[in-house]
Motif scaffolding. Structure first.
Motif, PDB file in Angstrom:
ATOM      1  N   SER A 298       1.544 -18.418  -6.059  1.00 15.16           N
ATOM      2  CA  SER A 298       1.015 -17.412  -5.138  1.00 15.16           C
ATOM      3  C   SER A 298       2.032 -16.307  -4.886  1.00 15.16           C
ATOM      4  N   LEU A 299       3.310 -16.685  -4.764  1.00 12.85           N
ATOM      5  CA  LEU A 299       4.347 -15.670  -4.582  1.00 12.85           C
ATOM      6  C   LEU A 299       4.466 -14.785  -5.818  1.00 12.85           C
ATOM      7  N   ALA A 300       4.304 -15.373  -7.003  1.00 13.18           N
ATOM      8  CA  ALA A 300       4.357 -14.569  -8.226  1.00 13.18           C
ATOM      9  C   ALA A 300       3.227 -13.530  -8.226  1.00 13.18           C
ATOM     10  N   VAL A 301       2.030 -13.956  -7.784  1.00 17.24           N
ATOM     11  CA  VAL A 301       0.912 -13.015  -7.662  1.00 17.24           C
ATOM     12  C   VAL A 301       1.228 -11.950  -6.617  1.00 17.24           C
ATOM     13  N   TYR A 302       1.806 -12.354  -5.497  1.00 16.98           N
ATOM     14  CA  TYR A 302       2.138 -11.416  -4.417  1.00 16.98           C
ATOM     15  C   TYR A 302       3.104 -10.338  -4.910  1.00 16.98           C
ATOM     16  N   PHE A 303       4.130 -10.765  -5.627  1.00 15.67           N
ATOM     17  CA  PHE A 303       5.123  -9.792  -6.097  1.00 15.67           C
ATOM     18  C   PHE A 303       4.514  -8.802  -7.086  1.00 15.67           C
ATOM     19  N   GLN A 304       3.656  -9.286  -7.983  1.00 16.64           N
ATOM     20  CA  GLN A 304       3.145  -8.408  -9.030  1.00 16.64           C
ATOM     21  C   GLN A 304       1.934  -7.584  -8.574  1.00 16.64           C
ATOM     22  N   VAL A 305       1.025  -8.179  -7.794  1.00 21.85           N
ATOM     23  CA  VAL A 305      -0.190  -7.465  -7.380  1.00 21.85           C
ATOM     24  C   VAL A 305       0.046  -6.634  -6.126  1.00 21.85           C
ATOM     25  N   VAL A 306       0.711  -7.229  -5.138  1.00 25.93           N
ATOM     26  CA  VAL A 306       0.904  -6.547  -3.856  1.00 25.93           C
ATOM     27  C   VAL A 306       2.088  -5.583  -3.902  1.00 25.93           C
ATOM     28  N   ARG A 307       3.218  -6.053  -4.432  1.00 30.17           N
ATOM     29  CA  ARG A 307       4.423  -5.230  -4.454  1.00 30.17           C
ATOM     30  C   ARG A 307       4.558  -4.401  -5.721  1.00 30.17           C
ATOM     31  N   ALA A 355       7.631 -23.976   5.269  1.00 32.30           N
ATOM     32  CA  ALA A 355       7.649 -22.833   4.342  1.00 32.30           C
ATOM     33  C   ALA A 355       6.242 -22.270   4.168  1.00 32.30           C
ATOM     34  N   LEU A 356       5.267 -23.162   4.008  1.00 32.92           N
ATOM     35  CA  LEU A 356       3.882 -22.720   3.840  1.00 32.92           C
ATOM     36  C   LEU A 356       3.359 -22.043   5.109  1.00 32.92           C
ATOM     37  N   ALA A 357       3.784 -22.560   6.272  1.00 33.98           N
ATOM     38  CA  ALA A 357       3.346 -21.944   7.531  1.00 33.98           C
ATOM     39  C   ALA A 357       3.886 -20.521   7.653  1.00 33.98           C
ATOM     40  N   ILE A 358       5.126 -20.310   7.232  1.00 33.62           N
ATOM     41  CA  ILE A 358       5.701 -18.953   7.253  1.00 33.62           C
ATOM     42  C   ILE A 358       4.983 -18.065   6.243  1.00 33.62           C
ATOM     43  N   LEU A 359       4.693 -18.624   5.063  1.00 31.77           N
ATOM     44  CA  LEU A 359       3.948 -17.856   4.060  1.00 31.77           C
ATOM     45  C   LEU A 359       2.560 -17.487   4.586  1.00 31.77           C
ATOM     46  N   GLY A 360       2.052 -18.292   5.506  1.00 33.12           N
ATOM     47  CA  GLY A 360       0.757 -18.006   6.112  1.00 33.12           C
ATOM     48  C   GLY A 360       0.758 -16.774   7.011  1.00 33.12           C
ATOM     49  N   GLN A 361       1.943 -16.227   7.293  1.00 31.75           N
ATOM     50  CA  GLN A 361       2.037 -15.012   8.114  1.00 31.75           C
ATOM     51  C   GLN A 361       2.254 -13.755   7.273  1.00 31.75           C
ATOM     52  N   ILE A 362       2.253 -13.887   5.958  1.00 28.60           N
ATOM     53  CA  ILE A 362       2.597 -12.760   5.092  1.00 28.60           C
ATOM     54  C   ILE A 362       1.455 -11.733   5.062  1.00 28.60           C
ATOM     55  N   ASP A 363       1.817 -10.481   4.873  1.00 27.18           N
ATOM     56  CA  ASP A 363       0.826  -9.424   4.648  1.00 27.18           C
ATOM     57  C   ASP A 363       1.399  -8.429   3.655  1.00 27.18           C
ATOM     58  N   ALA A 364       0.631  -7.384   3.367  1.00 21.95           N
ATOM     59  CA  ALA A 364       1.039  -6.435   2.325  1.00 21.95           C
ATOM     60  C   ALA A 364       2.328  -5.701   2.669  1.00 21.95           C
ATOM     61  N   GLY A 365       2.680  -5.611   3.946  1.00 24.45           N
ATOM     62  CA  GLY A 365       3.876  -4.877   4.341  1.00 24.45           C
ATOM     63  C   GLY A 365       5.054  -5.756   4.699  1.00 24.45           C
ATOM     64  N   ASP A 434     -13.769 -11.874   1.111  1.00 25.50           N
ATOM     65  CA  ASP A 434     -14.280 -11.581   2.456  1.00 25.50           C
ATOM     66  C   ASP A 434     -13.557 -10.373   3.057  1.00 25.50           C
ATOM     67  N   PHE A 435     -12.250 -10.288   2.827  1.00 26.89           N
ATOM     68  CA  PHE A 435     -11.459  -9.162   3.344  1.00 26.89           C
ATOM     69  C   PHE A 435     -11.933  -7.847   2.731  1.00 26.89           C
ATOM     70  N   GLN A 448      -3.900  -5.603   0.084  1.00 22.21           N
ATOM     71  CA  GLN A 448      -4.027  -6.228   1.401  1.00 22.21           C
ATOM     72  C   GLN A 448      -4.880  -7.490   1.337  1.00 22.21           C
ATOM     73  N   ALA A 449      -5.951  -7.432   0.567  1.00 18.36           N
ATOM     74  CA  ALA A 449      -6.823  -8.605   0.428  1.00 18.36           C
ATOM     75  C   ALA A 449      -6.098  -9.753  -0.262  1.00 18.36           C
ATOM     76  N   THR A 450      -5.292  -9.445  -1.274  1.00 16.31           N
ATOM     77  CA  THR A 450      -4.534 -10.473  -1.978  1.00 16.31           C
ATOM     78  C   THR A 450      -3.560 -11.167  -1.035  1.00 16.31           C
ATOM     79  N   ALA A 451      -2.829 -10.376  -0.254  1.00 20.93           N
ATOM     80  CA  ALA A 451      -1.886 -10.945   0.712  1.00 20.93           C
ATOM     81  C   ALA A 451      -2.613 -11.784   1.758  1.00 20.93           C
ATOM     82  N   HIS A 452      -3.774 -11.302   2.210  1.00 20.37           N
ATOM     83  CA  HIS A 452      -4.561 -12.046   3.201  1.00 20.37           C
ATOM     84  C   HIS A 452      -5.021 -13.386   2.629  1.00 20.37           C
ATOM     85  N   GLY A 453      -5.479 -13.400   1.387  1.00 20.85           N
ATOM     86  CA  GLY A 453      -5.920 -14.636   0.756  1.00 20.85           C
ATOM     87  C   GLY A 453      -4.795 -15.643   0.631  1.00 20.85           C
TER      88      GLY A 453
END
Length: 504
Positions: A298-307, A355-365, A434-435, A448-453
């Protein structure tokens, strides 16, 4: 003529020169690192592979699924085969087969050849991994050095997940997707040479036939569970294909357990499962697989799609995790013989849940330093506590069942990975859709939707891993009152060379 003496327990330990055992550990660790790297190295190479071979998105998913399917479903059989044919021989066969399969994959020009290569990698990897843990258990019977040795193996298993993503990014950016297969060849060659030099074979003891009905049921049952979980990510949890595969898997595993109770020479003696220490280790491996690898992907997706990072930048961004695991291994190896089992497994799973709980607070910014680095550090601490402890505890005093006992932890981890990836994927996709439906037209809505998911899926996974931590505390809190009825492991010392010798 070579003189050989057979020793058990502490007597064997005193006669083994330290240098030979630690060199042997380096060789088998390299072999295990190769297999663990292949769990994730292909993830960042997939886009270029898909483009080069003209694969559809559905075909691309199979490149990952077929490896997880064969590796996860055959680990139990591989563990028993390593007990029967000899751990050294099984390891060398696994290394050779894995290298040949990697070469086949590197020169594949169509999907069929590629999937055949990935499947063969999983088959030979499933023979290799239990052989590694069994050999380490035999080479290091003394508690303090055993803890250090399994600390190294745990470091390899934990850091290899993140290093696979880093390596995949580097190889893809600098070379092409074929290098994600070719890097295995030097790994296998060096590891095999090390095993040949440092671990000598001797005639094996009692030969037993393989429990064919048990092997068929276990393999088919685990394959159905892993495949069913992978289909859930694509078709949904309530799809007929998903439900059917999961029910079939549960039925086959139930039949497997029944047969193991009745057969004289079972694939998995149920005494292995009755031990609280091993059961807690299996559950910890399940929790580690459920949370860690899906979080990484999921972090790999976040870095490439979101960032918008490149594969190389993505791999480097994950590096803090590997560093923490390497550091943790230096300490965990010392703690294993001194602390209760649950004092390491429970906090390890709780660190992963945090760690997962902290990742649960992530967003696009979210900031990398405050939003991502804490996740990587806690995942590293959790994996560093769980994997060496679970593998050491599962194989301790297992005797003739050492290979199958070690395979249980890795099988549990693979089932956890399969279900974790399915849960992450399905929840993240549904939440992202849904987002987009609610905020269609907003700036950077896909990012933003990717980070929310990812955030929604991580929160759910945090709850599940924390629940498993509680179960591990309850299962492992009390030691088993009745000693196990297994014979102690046999170790051989070659008096001419002083080398450790594994029954083969």
């Amino acid at each position: 003529m070579v003189s050989v003496v057979r020793l058990n327990g502490e007597t064997a330990r005193a006669a083994i020169p330290s240098d030979n055992r630690w060199w042997a550990l380096a060789a088998v660790s390299l072999a295990q690192l190769m297999v663990i790297l292949d769990l994730t190295v292909m993830n960042l190479a997939l886009p270029s592979l898909q483009s080069a071979l003209g694969l559809s998105d559905y075909d691309r998913q199979w490149v990952l699924t077929v490896y997880a399917l064969t590796y996860g479903s055959l680990l139990l059989l591989g563990g028993r085969l390593s007990d029967l044919i000899g751990r050294r021989r099984a390891l060398l066969i696994g290394l050779t087969g894995f290298a040949v399969a990697s070469a086949l994959g590197a020169f594949a020009t169509d999907l069929t050849t590629l999937l055949l290569a990935r499947g063969a990698q999983g088959v030979f990897g499933a023979l290799l991994t239990p052989s590694v843990t069994a050999l380490v258990a035999v080479m290091f019977p003394e508690p303090r050095e055993r803890g250090r040795a399994f600390g190294v193996i745990g470091m390899i298993m934990g850091s290899g997940i993140g290093l696979g993503l880093i390596l995949g990014g580097v190889l893809t950016d600098v070379f092409d997707w074929r290098s994600a297969f070719l890097f295995n060849l030097p790994f296998a060659a060096v590891a095999a040479a090390g095993v040949l030099v440092t671990v000598r074979s001797v005639p094996a003891g009692e030969r037993r036939r393989i429990d064919v009905p048990g092997a068929v049921l276990a393999t088919a049952g685990l394959a159905s569970l892993v495949f069913g979980a992978s289909r859930a990510e694509l078709d949904g949890w309530m799809a007929t294909s998903t439900v059917g595969l999961l029910l079939l898997g549960a039925t086959l595993i139930t039949g497997f357990v029944i047969i193991q109770r009745e057969t004289a020479m079972p694939l998995l003696p149920l005494r292995v499962l009755r031990n609280r220490r091993r059961l807690a280790s299996m559950l910890a491996g399940l929790g580690n697989g459920l949370g860690t690898i899906p979080a990484f992907l999921s972090l790999a997706v976040y870095f490439q799609v979101v960032r918008g990072d490149s594969p190389l930048e993505t791999g480097l961004a994950l590096l803090p995790n590997a560093i923490v695991i390497v550091v943790a291994a230096r300490y965990v190896g010392r703690w294993i013989p001194r602390l209760p089992l649950v004092a390491l497994l429970g906090p390890g799973l709780l660190a992963i849940a945090a760690a997962l709980a902290i990742l649960g607070q992530i967003d696009a910014g979210s900031s990398y330093l405050t939003g991502v680095v804490p996740v990587l550090l806690l995942l590293g601490i959790g994996t560093g506590l769980v994997m060496p402890t679970a593998n050491s505890a599962a194989t301790q005093d297992a005797g003739a069942d050492t290979g199958i006992a070690g395979a249980l932890v890795m099988t549990s981890m693979q089932v956890g990975i399969a279900f974790g990836a399915a849960i992450f994927g399905s929840l993240a996709a549904a939440s992202a859709a849904d987002f987009i439906g609610r905020y269609d037209g907003a700036d950077d809505v896909v990012a933003q939707a990717t980070a929310h998911g990812i955030a929604v899926a991580s929160t759910a996974a945090a709850v599940m891993v924390a629940a498993l931590a509680l179960v591990v505390f309850l299962v492992g809190a009390r030691p088993r009152a009745v000693p196990e009825t297994v014979s102690p492991p046999t170790r051989w010392i070659n008096l001419s060379t002083g080398r450790i010798e594994a029954a083969d």
